[in-house]
Structures are given as C-alpha cells and as structure tokens.
Write an enzyme that holds these catalytic residues in place. Structure first.
Site, PDB file in Angstrom:
ATOM      1  N   ASP A 196       0.900  -1.151   0.000  1.00 44.49           N
ATOM      2  CA  ASP A 196       0.000   0.000   0.000  1.00 44.49           C
ATOM      3  C   ASP A 196       0.936   1.197   0.000  1.00 44.49           C
ATOM      4  O   ASP A 196       1.597   1.466   1.008  1.00 44.49           O
ATOM      5  CB  ASP A 196      -0.881  -0.001   1.253  1.00 44.49           C
ATOM      6  CG  ASP A 196      -1.835   1.190   1.265  1.00 44.49           C
ATOM      7  OD1 ASP A 196      -1.423   2.275   0.807  1.00 44.49           O
ATOM      8  OD2 ASP A 196      -2.973   1.043   1.729  1.00 44.49           O
ATOM      9  N   HIS A 197       0.999   1.911  -1.106  1.00 41.95           N
ATOM     10  CA  HIS A 197       2.076   2.904  -1.222  1.00 41.95           C
ATOM     11  C   HIS A 197       1.939   4.027  -0.189  1.00 41.95           C
ATOM     12  O   HIS A 197       2.888   4.736   0.078  1.00 41.95           O
ATOM     13  CB  HIS A 197       2.204   3.434  -2.661  1.00 41.95           C
ATOM     14  CG  HIS A 197       1.194   4.494  -3.018  1.00 41.95           C
ATOM     15  ND1 HIS A 197      -0.079   4.195  -3.385  1.00 41.95           N
ATOM     16  CD2 HIS A 197       1.286   5.834  -3.069  1.00 41.95           C
ATOM     17  CE1 HIS A 197      -0.741   5.315  -3.647  1.00 41.95           C
ATOM     18  NE2 HIS A 197       0.074   6.339  -3.466  1.00 41.95           N
ATOM     19  N   HIS A 259      -5.810   2.806   1.614  1.00 39.38           N
ATOM     20  CA  HIS A 259      -5.087   3.978   2.121  1.00 39.38           C
ATOM     21  C   HIS A 259      -5.748   4.586   3.371  1.00 39.38           C
ATOM     22  O   HIS A 259      -5.094   4.843   4.375  1.00 39.38           O
ATOM     23  CB  HIS A 259      -4.983   5.060   1.044  1.00 39.38           C
ATOM     24  CG  HIS A 259      -4.418   4.579  -0.262  1.00 39.38           C
ATOM     25  ND1 HIS A 259      -3.518   3.552  -0.343  1.00 39.38           N
ATOM     26  CD2 HIS A 259      -4.606   4.990  -1.544  1.00 39.38           C
ATOM     27  CE1 HIS A 259      -3.191   3.340  -1.613  1.00 39.38           C
ATOM     28  NE2 HIS A 259      -3.847   4.205  -2.358  1.00 39.38           N
TER      29      HIS A 259
HETATM   30  C1  BG6 Z   1      -3.883   5.029  -5.931  1.00 42.34           C
HETATM   31  C2  BG6 Z   1      -5.254   5.068  -6.533  1.00 42.34           C
HETATM   32  O1  BG6 Z   1      -3.747   3.894  -5.099  1.00 42.34           O
HETATM   33  O2  BG6 Z   1      -3.668   6.183  -5.152  1.00 42.34           O
HETATM   34  C3  BG6 Z   1      -5.444   6.343  -7.356  1.00 42.34           C
HETATM   35  O3  BG6 Z   1      -5.460   3.931  -7.348  1.00 42.34           O
HETATM   36  C4  BG6 Z   1      -5.085   7.559  -6.549  1.00 42.34           C
HETATM   37  O4  BG6 Z   1      -6.770   6.445  -7.841  1.00 42.34           O
HETATM   38  C5  BG6 Z   1      -3.727   7.390  -5.888  1.00 42.34           C
HETATM   39  O5  BG6 Z   1      -5.071   8.677  -7.419  1.00 42.34           O
HETATM   40  C6  BG6 Z   1      -3.431   8.503  -4.934  1.00 42.34           C
HETATM   41  O6  BG6 Z   1      -2.106   8.382  -4.510  1.00 42.34           O
HETATM   42  P1  BG6 Z   1      -1.259   9.657  -4.096  1.00 42.34           P
HETATM   43  O7  BG6 Z   1       0.071   9.096  -3.690  1.00 42.34           O
HETATM   44  O8  BG6 Z   1      -1.200  10.554  -5.294  1.00 42.34           O
HETATM   45  O9  BG6 Z   1      -1.999  10.279  -2.967  1.00 42.34           O
END
Ligand code: BG6
Length: 508
Positions: A196-197, A259
C-alpha cells in the site's frame, strides 16, 4: 547509546544492506513500471541502496526486445529527473525483458533461463523479488505458474524469493480470502509483501514517530481529550484515462479499503513494544478489529457516496464522471465516499472517526486532523472568545508536508480577547534531506526483507470486513450516488453527516 538507533525504531533503521537480487516486474510494459518502479530503482541504485549485483527483468504481454525495453526504461528514468549515469549503467547491464502470456508455461520457462543467466553473469546469487504490477486477475495465475516452474523458491545459493502484490488485493472479502488461499498454496506468508504505497510516504510513517517518540501527544491521544478525528484523502484530478480500472473499483475499493483504513489504523493503534514487523502489525490489526462493522441500516445513516458532475477547477471547466472516456453512461460507480466510523475500544469509545475521499475535489490534499474537546470552563466573556475554535492537531500528509497545532492566544491590545492561532512544522523548512519516494522506500524494504510497512493477511481481511457492508448495500441500491459539482467538497449529505453531530468538515 549515542548515535545508535533507539530499539523502538530498530527495524525501520537506515543501515540495512541489500543483497544481490533479480527483481522481476510482471506488468512491465504498464504505467506503474515507468512512472514509479523504474525511477525508484534508479534512485536506489544512485544512492547505493541496492547491491551492484542487482538485475531487473520485465515480464509483459507486449512483444518487446531487450533493447526496446531498455530504451523505454531509460526514457522513464529521464522523465523522472536528472539521471545518475553510473547508476543507470549498473541497472542497464542487468535489464532484460521476457514477453509472453501470464498463464503460458513457456513464459516461465524463458524466465527461468533468463534468471539463471543473470545469476551467472551479474552474480545475483539466486535471490528473487517478484513484483506483480499486473491486473489483479493475474496475481493468482502468475504465482501458481511461478510455483509450477519452481521459481517461488530461491535458486541455488539464494536466500530468498519474495512476491510483492499490488493493490487491489481482491474486490471484496470473499475474493480477497480466495486470493489469499491461492497465494498460500504456493507461498509462505513471510514471502508475501502486499503493498500500500501510502505506508511508504514519509508523513504517514511520521504518525508513528510523532505518537511514539514524544511524551506530550500520547497522553491526550484518547477519548478523554479527543473530540473527533477527520481523515481526508482529496484529489483534484478526475478519473483520467483509468476508467477501465476505476469503473470496477470506485473510491471505496480504490482508497478507503486500503489507504484510508491504513492511516486510521496508525492513528488509532496502541503503542507497540517495538517497531518490529510483528509489533506494528499486531497493533494495527487490533485497531482495525475494534472498528464497528456497520449494519445494512447503518450504511444508510453513516455513509455517503457521491459522483462528480461537470464543474470548474482551477479556472477550467471539467467534465462530469459520466462524460469521461470509457465510463458507462448510467454508471453508479462512486467517486466520493464519506463515512462515520466508531473504534470501539477503551481508548476511542465515543470518538467518531470521519473519513472522506473523492476525485475532483477543490484540491489535492491528504491530512489527518484531531479535534480536541473544549476546556471545561472558559473564564472569558463569550464576546472575548468569538475567534476561538477548538484545539486541533493537523498532520499534513501531502502536499506541504508538516504538522499544525491550533491553540488559543491573546489578541494584542487593551482588551482580553482570545483567538485561535497556528504553530506550524514544515518538513521542507526543518529538514535538508529530500524524502524518498514512497515506492523507493517500499522497494528497498522488500529487497532487504522488512515487511513492517506491508499489509499482513489478517489486516487486509479486516479492512475488507469493514467495507463489505457498504459494498453490499450499494450493490443492492437502485439509486445512483449523490451528485456533486467538480470543484466542490462533495455532496451536501456529507456536510449533514457531521452537522448531525454538531461538527463540520475542515476545509483544508
Ligand atoms: C492510488 C489510486 O492507489 O492512489 C489512485 O489507485 C489515486 O486512484 C492514488 O489517485 C493517490 O495516490 P497519491 O500518492 O497521489 O496520494
């Protein structure tokens, strides 16, 4: 102790050496590989965080030669920023591509040949890190095929074979459980790295640092002092060219299940005894297990789903969701979710957690805000305190990373008026160090075998249990999501959700 890591933070330390390894990216011709993974690998190599004996193999359905793949990856690295030629040369020497179907035995036979050749030529020592960045339908197939070919174990002389799985991990509770069963037929849990990034973001990890390395916050981090918690993941962008994926996902699966609930778990968890993977993840699971699972009736009162309509953002007119390319004209896919959750345990009983996420909101901002209770008695006349709001602690996850504390102060002058002011900490101003990209952090963790910031099987399962009632209720609901104009903060019903409690959403 001087200079050494506090034992609490040991496993998240920085001096972890990476072993020789072949990193195999499935879905290598996709967007994520070019936008995130390859730039992250380049940055890691440039910072000497990868062993020079590291090779990267792309696997994909597009027919590409090794040279063509190398050119693409060079372009990806160029577009990400200045290139460290030494690091690029080191990566390019071990860059290979294997074209083929993900369910085709021949793909894995060719992959095995390429891996053995790299072990010999680059000295990658039989270690493997597979990164599944394919459509989710491919995860189980690819792992099964790796197993049949014997590639799920390190090759001769190797120490490890790990598999990183991109989100979404399943599309509901049942499919997540099924995927887990399929993976466990081939892999042990300690080989599986569910990514989960958000957990790779510095400011998300800083929730742990803030809470557990300071004395002053933890004593007030509970129901006695906290009135409510708001977690916002707002995006100004629309669905873009990703409707194919998004139509099937929607904001609940795309952001809330992973997230948002991950951030909630870090905010709500108990202090771990150590930062060990088990220490952290046990506490996160406990926090998620304390979240009250909504009944079908409560889904109607505690949650809001919306879909953006045409509107204005940054002075530009933008189309509604239904007019985006590849979106079904009668789509009920939600692009906005707001919800009120309860964390039913000793620490949080009675404190609402308000979560919201949406596309085409006025700005891109992710933040967590704790609003504190009012003082028991205000010794001022009401007219002296008109500018005084509740104490609040706001963790700005992105952009403008930092922390703000809101408190009351005397307005200069003869009168004794008090007004809310802010004390600000900004990452940019406080640190010279550039924060690593989330994927850089997580790829490195996966290479060195630190699963702390990856999602364990029981965490993913519990997160699905929390969102499943919403999936069920919305699937059965003939009414479309509530409309909101692009460039606004979502449907009015979301404001009412908080107004019912005498509160309001922050306008970051
Ligand atoms: C991703 C989603 O996991 O996270 C996207 O699939 C979203 O829809 C993105 O835009 C948001 O990530 P960040 O790092 O830009 O907040």
């Amino acid at each position: 102790m001087a200079g050494s890591t506090h034992p609490l933070f040991e496993s998240l330390g920085t001096d972890r050496a990476a072993a020789p390894v072949v990193i195999v990216i499935f879905g290598a011709s996709g967007d994520l590989t070019s936008r995130k993974l390859m730039p992250a690998l380049h940055a890691l190599m440039a910072g000497d965080r990868l062993c020079p004996a590291t090779a990267v193999v792309g696997v994909g359905r597009s027919e590409l030669s090794d040279d063509h793949f190398r050119e693409r990856m060079r372009k990806a690295v160029d577009e990400a920023g200045p290139v460290d030629e030494r690091a690029w040369e080191a990566l390019a020497a071990g860059l290979r591509y294997v074209a083929g179907g993900y369910d085709d035995e021949k793909t894995y036979q060719r992959l095995e040949e390429v891996l053995s050749e790299l072990d010999q030529r680059i000295g990658t020592g039989g270690n493997r890190l597979y990164y599944l960045s394919t459509p989710p339908g491919v995860f189980a197939t690819a792992v099964r095929r790796l197993g049949r070919q014997g590639l799920h174990r390190p090759a001769r002389g190797g120490q490890f074979a790990r598999v990183v799985i991109e989100k979404p991990f399943g599309r509901d509770l049942d499919s997540a459980l099924e995927l887990d069963r399929d993976l466990h037929e081939v892999l042990d849990e300690d080989q599986i790295y569910r990514i989960d990034h958000y957990l790779g973001k510095e400011t998300v990890q800083n929730v742990l640092a803030l809470r557990f390395s300071n004395l002053i916050f933890e004593p007030v981090w509970n129901r006695r002092y906290v009135d409510s918690v708001q977690i916002t993941v707002a995006e100004s962008s629309g669905v873009g060219h990703r409707a194919g994926f998004y139509e099937e996902a929607g904001a609940l699966r795309d952001i809330v299940q992973n997230h948002l609930l991950q951030v909630l778990a870090l905010m709500a968890m108990e202090p771990p005894a150590s930062m060990s993977p088990k220490g952290i993840r046990d506490e996160k699971v406990k926090a998620l297990e304390a979240v009250d699972i909504l009944s079908p009736a409560k889904v109607a009162t505690e949650t809001v789903r919306g879909q953006y309509r045409q509107g204005w953002l940054g002075g530009e007119e933008v189309p509604g969701y239904l007019d985006e390319p590849d979106v079904a004209p009668n789509s009920h896919t939600e692009t906005y979710v707001a919800m009120r959750l309860r964390v039913d345990n000793w620490r949080w009983s009675g404190v609402p957690f308000y979560l919201r996420t949406g596309k085409r909101l006025p700005k891109r901002v992710t933040e967590v805000a704790l609003r504190f209770n009012a003082v028991p008695h205000l010794p001022f006349a009401p007219t002296q305190a008109t500018g005084l709001g509740p104490n609040a602690l706001v963790l700005r996850i992105q952009p403008d990373e930092g922390i703000t504390l809101r408190f009351g102060a005397k307005v200069p002058g003869q009168a004794f008026d008090v007004r809310s002011v802010s004390m600000d900490f900004s990452y940019g101003a406080a640190f010279l160090e550039e924060p690593p990209e989330a994927y850089e952090r997580l790829l490195h963790d996966a290479v060195v075998g630190d699963p702390t910031l990856f999602i364990r099987t029981d965490e993913v399962e519990q997160a699905w249990r929390i969102v499943q009632p919403l999936l069920d209720a919305w699937a059965d609901d003939p009414a479309p999501p509530l409309p909101y104009a692009a460039g606004t903060w979502g449907p009015e019903r979301a404001d009412e959700l908080l107004a019912d409690d005498g509160r309001e959403w922050r306008r970051p």
